[in-house]
Write an enzyme that holds these catalytic residues in place. Structure first.
Site, short mmCIF file in Angstrom:
data_model
loop_
_atom_site.label_atom_id
_atom_site.label_comp_id
_atom_site.label_asym_id
_atom_site.label_seq_id
_atom_site.Cartn_x
_atom_site.Cartn_y
_atom_site.Cartn_z
N GLY A 97 0.84 -1.19 0.00
CA GLY A 97 0.00 0.00 0.00
C GLY A 97 0.87 1.24 0.00
N ASP A 99 0.83 5.67 1.47
CA ASP A 99 0.15 6.76 2.15
C ASP A 99 -0.16 7.91 1.20
OD1 ASP A 99 0.23 5.62 4.86
OD2 ASP A 99 2.39 5.80 4.59
N GLY A 110 5.23 4.54 5.00
CA GLY A 110 5.77 4.49 6.35
C GLY A 110 4.81 4.90 7.43
N GLU A 118 10.02 -2.12 3.94
CA GLU A 118 9.24 -1.95 2.71
C GLU A 118 10.13 -1.48 1.56
OE1 GLU A 118 4.88 -0.84 4.70
OE2 GLU A 118 6.24 0.75 4.07
#
Length: 246
Positions: A97, A99, A110, A118
């Site tokens: 995913g 942000d 993060g 990641e």
């Protein structure tokens, strides 16, 4: 009828996994990095469903966090590390995913404090795919969702001073249901940064990572993902980097 943000996350994840299988981009025997967070988890679940129904076999997963490792254990997906011989330090694909998804598919990641693992996984994958709801698509970075920066605890003050010289307003991330700051899976702290005006993510990724005491920052600009972005009307936009300026 509009679908909720949570429903968008599931729609994006299911559409991405099923589309990638249909196109031959997820296949049996694949080495795949699996992300962290509320949108990545439905992708992990859908992958497990396609393994269970016999569509996929012998998938080897590398997890980006304890959360993802536990999910893989629950769903019966075997988990390895990048260092295991069967993985050999390279992955065929990473799914995660984000942000924020900005111009040219640059990312901020993060929010769940897993940015270091990641990024290690994303930057060591032949292909990178993001799943997201429509709220994550933005025109610029820096002024809205805070950029996470993972730092060594002993370097907190000098690192923050240098981030402030780059124009950042810095906040040490505090824990929820825990007294004191967030501690990452790697034993480090997170500083969340915002700017008064939009920033050049590619330039700042290098400048921040060059600060002694910074472990990693949440800008992802050096590998361009494809993004499956679910909309409130039930549609899913597949956004590739070449389309980002349109």
């Amino acid at each position: 009828m509009a679908i909720s943000k949570d429903e968008q996350k599931v729609l994006a994840a299911v559409t991405a996994v099923d589309t990638l299988i249909k196109e031959g981009k997820i296949f049996s025997g694949m080495k795949i990095g699996l992300g962290t967070g509320s949108t990545a988890m439905p992708a992990v679940k859908r992958l497990a469903e396609r393994i269970a129904d016999g569509t996929l076999k012998d998938v080897k997963a590398v997890a980006t966090s304890f959360q993802t490792t536990l999910a893989c254990e629950e769903y019966g997906i075997p988990v390895y590390t990048l260092n295991d011989k069967v993985i050999g330090g390279k992955l065929d694909l990473a799914i995660d995913g984000a942000d924020e998804i900005g111009p040219e598919n640059s990312l901020i990641k993060g929010g769940g404090a897993a940015l270091l693992r990641e990024k290690i996984i994303a930057y060591n994958s032949a292909a990178f795919v993001i799943v997201a709801d429509e709220s994550k698509a933005v025109d610029s970075h820096g002024t809205k969702f805070p950029l996470p920066v993972e730092i060594i605890a002993e370097a907190r003050v000098p690192v923050i001073q240098k981030l402030e010289k780059l124009g950042a307003k810095c906040v040490l991330r505090e824990g929820v249901k825990k007294a004191g700051p967030v501690v990452t899976d790697n034993g480090n702290l997170i500083v969340d940064c915002t700017w008064e005006h939009p920033v050049d993510a590619a330039k700042l990724e290098d400048e921040i990572d060059d600060i002694t005491g910074v472990v990693e920052c949440g800008f992802f600009t050096k590998i361009k993902p494809s993004a499956f972005i679910a909309k409130s009307d039930g549609s899913v936009e597949i956004k590739t980097p070449s389309q980002s300026k349109n």
